[in-house]
Scaffold this motif. Structure first.
Motif, PDB file in Angstrom:
ATOM      1  N   ARG A 244      -2.182   4.520 -11.236  1.00  0.00           N
ATOM      2  CA  ARG A 244      -1.596   5.042 -10.007  1.00  0.00           C
ATOM      3  C   ARG A 244      -2.086   6.462  -9.727  1.00  0.00           C
ATOM      4  O   ARG A 244      -2.376   7.220 -10.645  1.00  0.00           O
ATOM      5  CB  ARG A 244      -0.073   5.047 -10.108  1.00  0.00           C
ATOM      6  CG  ARG A 244       0.556   3.662 -10.030  1.00  0.00           C
ATOM      7  CD  ARG A 244       2.039   3.724 -10.275  1.00  0.00           C
ATOM      8  NE  ARG A 244       2.333   4.140 -11.654  1.00  0.00           N
ATOM      9  CZ  ARG A 244       3.544   4.192 -12.180  1.00  0.00           C
ATOM     10  NH1 ARG A 244       4.597   3.882 -11.433  1.00  0.00           N
ATOM     11  NH2 ARG A 244       3.725   4.550 -13.425  1.00  0.00           N
ATOM     12  N   LEU A 248      -2.624   6.009  -4.109  1.00  0.00           N
ATOM     13  CA  LEU A 248      -2.520   4.580  -4.430  1.00  0.00           C
ATOM     14  C   LEU A 248      -1.273   4.319  -5.273  1.00  0.00           C
ATOM     15  O   LEU A 248      -1.207   4.715  -6.438  1.00  0.00           O
ATOM     16  CB  LEU A 248      -3.767   4.109  -5.184  1.00  0.00           C
ATOM     17  CG  LEU A 248      -3.794   2.640  -5.611  1.00  0.00           C
ATOM     18  CD1 LEU A 248      -3.716   1.723  -4.390  1.00  0.00           C
ATOM     19  CD2 LEU A 248      -5.028   2.337  -6.434  1.00  0.00           C
ATOM     20  N   ILE A 250       1.026   1.559  -7.178  1.00  0.00           N
ATOM     21  CA  ILE A 250       0.790   0.263  -7.820  1.00  0.00           C
ATOM     22  C   ILE A 250       2.086  -0.190  -8.475  1.00  0.00           C
ATOM     23  O   ILE A 250       2.682   0.549  -9.264  1.00  0.00           O
ATOM     24  CB  ILE A 250      -0.329   0.343  -8.877  1.00  0.00           C
ATOM     25  CG1 ILE A 250      -1.625   0.879  -8.248  1.00  0.00           C
ATOM     26  CG2 ILE A 250      -0.574  -1.026  -9.508  1.00  0.00           C
ATOM     27  CD1 ILE A 250      -2.745   1.107  -9.239  1.00  0.00           C
ATOM     28  N   LEU A 274      -0.142  -3.386  -4.416  1.00  0.00           N
ATOM     29  CA  LEU A 274      -0.850  -2.115  -4.352  1.00  0.00           C
ATOM     30  C   LEU A 274      -0.765  -1.578  -2.930  1.00  0.00           C
ATOM     31  O   LEU A 274      -0.932  -2.337  -1.968  1.00  0.00           O
ATOM     32  CB  LEU A 274      -2.325  -2.265  -4.754  1.00  0.00           C
ATOM     33  CG  LEU A 274      -2.599  -2.632  -6.215  1.00  0.00           C
ATOM     34  CD1 LEU A 274      -2.625  -4.134  -6.390  1.00  0.00           C
ATOM     35  CD2 LEU A 274      -3.907  -2.023  -6.692  1.00  0.00           C
ATOM     36  N   ARG A 275      -0.510  -0.255  -2.804  1.00  0.00           N
ATOM     37  CA  ARG A 275      -0.365   0.365  -1.488  1.00  0.00           C
ATOM     38  C   ARG A 275      -1.303   1.569  -1.379  1.00  0.00           C
ATOM     39  O   ARG A 275      -0.955   2.678  -1.793  1.00  0.00           O
ATOM     40  CB  ARG A 275       1.082   0.768  -1.234  1.00  0.00           C
ATOM     41  CG  ARG A 275       2.012  -0.434  -1.284  1.00  0.00           C
ATOM     42  CD  ARG A 275       3.248  -0.281  -0.467  1.00  0.00           C
ATOM     43  NE  ARG A 275       4.008  -1.523  -0.449  1.00  0.00           N
ATOM     44  CZ  ARG A 275       4.889  -1.845   0.475  1.00  0.00           C
ATOM     45  NH1 ARG A 275       5.125  -1.018   1.474  1.00  0.00           N
ATOM     46  NH2 ARG A 275       5.539  -2.999   0.416  1.00  0.00           N
ATOM     47  N   PRO A 276      -2.479   1.362  -0.800  1.00  0.00           N
ATOM     48  CA  PRO A 276      -3.420   2.468  -0.613  1.00  0.00           C
ATOM     49  C   PRO A 276      -3.104   3.255   0.656  1.00  0.00           C
ATOM     50  O   PRO A 276      -2.736   2.688   1.688  1.00  0.00           O
ATOM     51  CB  PRO A 276      -4.767   1.746  -0.491  1.00  0.00           C
ATOM     52  CG  PRO A 276      -4.425   0.404   0.087  1.00  0.00           C
ATOM     53  CD  PRO A 276      -3.052   0.062  -0.433  1.00  0.00           C
ATOM     54  N   THR A 277      -3.291   4.564   0.597  1.00  0.00           N
ATOM     55  CA  THR A 277      -2.960   5.419   1.730  1.00  0.00           C
ATOM     56  C   THR A 277      -4.012   5.362   2.826  1.00  0.00           C
ATOM     57  O   THR A 277      -3.685   5.355   4.015  1.00  0.00           O
ATOM     58  CB  THR A 277      -2.775   6.866   1.256  1.00  0.00           C
ATOM     59  OG1 THR A 277      -1.738   6.904   0.272  1.00  0.00           O
ATOM     60  CG2 THR A 277      -2.392   7.788   2.413  1.00  0.00           C
ATOM     61  N   ASP A 281      -8.969   4.685  -0.058  1.00  0.00           N
ATOM     62  CA  ASP A 281      -8.097   4.335  -1.186  1.00  0.00           C
ATOM     63  C   ASP A 281      -8.069   2.820  -1.398  1.00  0.00           C
ATOM     64  O   ASP A 281      -7.980   2.349  -2.530  1.00  0.00           O
ATOM     65  CB  ASP A 281      -6.683   4.850  -0.940  1.00  0.00           C
ATOM     66  CG  ASP A 281      -6.587   6.358  -0.978  1.00  0.00           C
ATOM     67  OD1 ASP A 281      -7.295   6.976  -1.793  1.00  0.00           O
ATOM     68  OD2 ASP A 281      -5.812   6.919  -0.182  1.00  0.00           O
ATOM     69  N   GLN A 282      -8.128   2.059  -0.306  1.00  0.00           N
ATOM     70  CA  GLN A 282      -8.152   0.599  -0.446  1.00  0.00           C
ATOM     71  C   GLN A 282      -9.441   0.147  -1.120  1.00  0.00           C
ATOM     72  O   GLN A 282      -9.413  -0.753  -1.987  1.00  0.00           O
ATOM     73  CB  GLN A 282      -8.007  -0.076   0.914  1.00  0.00           C
ATOM     74  CG  GLN A 282      -8.033  -1.596   0.820  1.00  0.00           C
ATOM     75  CD  GLN A 282      -7.730  -2.269   2.142  1.00  0.00           C
ATOM     76  OE1 GLN A 282      -6.771  -1.907   2.826  1.00  0.00           O
ATOM     77  NE2 GLN A 282      -8.531  -3.264   2.498  1.00  0.00           N
ATOM     78  N   ALA A 285      -8.987   0.789  -4.668  1.00  0.00           N
ATOM     79  CA  ALA A 285      -8.053  -0.161  -5.269  1.00  0.00           C
ATOM     80  C   ALA A 285      -8.735  -1.491  -5.570  1.00  0.00           C
ATOM     81  O   ALA A 285      -8.495  -2.101  -6.626  1.00  0.00           O
ATOM     82  CB  ALA A 285      -6.861  -0.379  -4.334  1.00  0.00           C
TER      83      ALA A 285
END
Length: 402
Positions: A244, A248, A250, A274-277, A281-282, A285
């Motif tokens: 994390r 990002l 997780i 997963l949450r990328p900003t 970031d994605q 990830a």
């Protein structure tokens, strides 16, 4: 309040006078949890009847095929409800997209089923804020716009989907198709805060089911011949969690697998979000998943298959989005409403619309709070406020295109 033209004032008053309260009470009384197909079909019929008062072509569209991963690792079809699609004046010079969802997080057997008054002016009930009130607000605004002389300048598509609360797997393609060629979009999630604050930038979200295939063996006689899938899945969960970063989030959420104590487990399924900003970031990830899966598979001598993906791309605040937010803010100012916005950690269909290159304000719905819980509430006065805000925003989008 600022100055409204006579056309704007008439539309605002018409929007505020719509029977939104009655609609919310009737619609929230129908359980339409994302997995309650009967309830979703009932709601689709009710909404089709309500939106049929608008001109254009209205259809109930079957969902796209969706697969789910069972706890044993096998995939199976997963049914979703039909989605409402309305298309009005596709040749008009101004083209807009309006979206909302009629599924809720409350299953048919959930104890939270009744609509009731929490206190004067505050209505409780499943979906009263998220987002059956938002659908009523959307309809009120569109009916008011249809009464305006500017209506012929405005074309729009409406998508009301049945699966937003589970990531819109069966409706994402429909929304993407409807977004093509649109100048702007409005989505009717409830406001980010009870004071009416809008959600600005949003992170993305990816849901993954990671299947680990090992080799069974006797836990006492020959455990060294086995390949423990449960241990490999746990190792994968720990490594992802430790990766994390500020950009990002997780969340390893669940591991399915295992069996009797005397058998080395040969399969497991790790569920992770997963949450990328940002888009960057994605990308990071996705590389992280690929590299971590390869490393764990090699170290534990297991095979691993990744099922799922980033169903909600990140939604940054672009210059185009900034201009749309400022238009909504200015409309609010002229209606005596103070409208601001802030970044949020939640995701919605607005993420997918923004990924199509269309600026979107995705919290045009009612003021309320405690969504996704049995404490959910709607501030009733906000129905008229937000319907007026939407009607004025739509008219000014048309006026600004002249």
């Amino acid at each position: 309040m600022g100055e409204l033209t006579s056309l704007e004032a008439a539309a605002v008053e018409a929007a505020k006078a719509a029977p939104m309260m009655e609609q919310v009470q009737a619609w929230a009384a129908v359980n339409s949890g994302s997995r309650n197909l009967d309830g979703l079909e009932t709601m689709a019929g009710l909404l089709a009847g309500a939106f049929s008062k608008l001109p254009g072509s209205l259809t109930l569209v079957d969902p796209a095929p969706v697969e789910t991963v069972r706890p044993d690792g096998r995939t199976a079809p997963l049914d979703h409800g039909r989605n409402l699609h309305l298309k009005v004046r596709p040749q008009a010079p101004v083209q807009l997209l309006l979206t909302g969802h009629f599924d809720t997080v409350f299953a048919a057997d959930h104890p939270f089923q009744q609509v009731f008054w929490r206190e004067e002016g505050v209505l409780g009930g499943p979906g009263v804020a998220d987002m059956k009130s938002g659908i009523a607000i959307m309809l009120a605004a569109l009916e008011a716009v249809e009464e305006s002389p500017l209506a012929e300048r405005i074309g729009y598509e409406v998508v009301l989907n049945s699966d937003e609360e589970v990531g819109s797997p069966g409706s994402a393609a429909l929304i993407a198709q409807a977004a093509l060629g649109k100048q702007a979009a409005l989505t009717y999630e409830p406001s980010a805060l009870p004071d009416g604050t809008l959600a600005g930038a949003r992170p993305g979200s990816g849901n993954f089911s990671i299947l680990v295939h090992g080799r069974s063996a006797h836990a006492g006689r020959n455990p060294e011949d086995g390949r423990n899938a449960l241990v490999a899945a746990a190792d994968l969960a720990l490594r992802l969690s430790q990766a994390r970063s500020p950009g990002l989030k997780i969340n390893p959420a669940k591991i399915d697998g295992g069996g009797p104590n005397n058998v080395v487990p040969d399969h497991a399924v790790l569920r992770v979000n997963l949450r990328p900003t940002t888009p960057e970031d994605q990308d990071h990830a996705q590389r992280l998943i690929n590299e971590t899966v390869a490393s764990v598979a090699a170290e534990h001598d297991v095979s691993i298959h990744v099922h799922g993906g980033f169903g909600r791309p990140p939604k940054p605040m672009t210059p185009q989005a900034q201009r749309l937010f400022e238009l909504v803010r200015d409309c609010g100012r002229d209606l005596g409403q103070q409208i601001g916005w802030r970044d949020t950690g939640g995701v919605c269909d607005g993420n997918n619309i923004a990924a199509c290159g269309v600026p979107v304000v995705d919290t045009m719905g009612a003021r309320g709070g405690s969504i996704h819980s049995a404490e959910e509430y709607l501030i009733v006065d906000s129905l008229g406020e937000r319907a007026a805000l939407s009607a004025l925003t739509i008219l000014r989008l048309a006026e600004g295109s002249r």
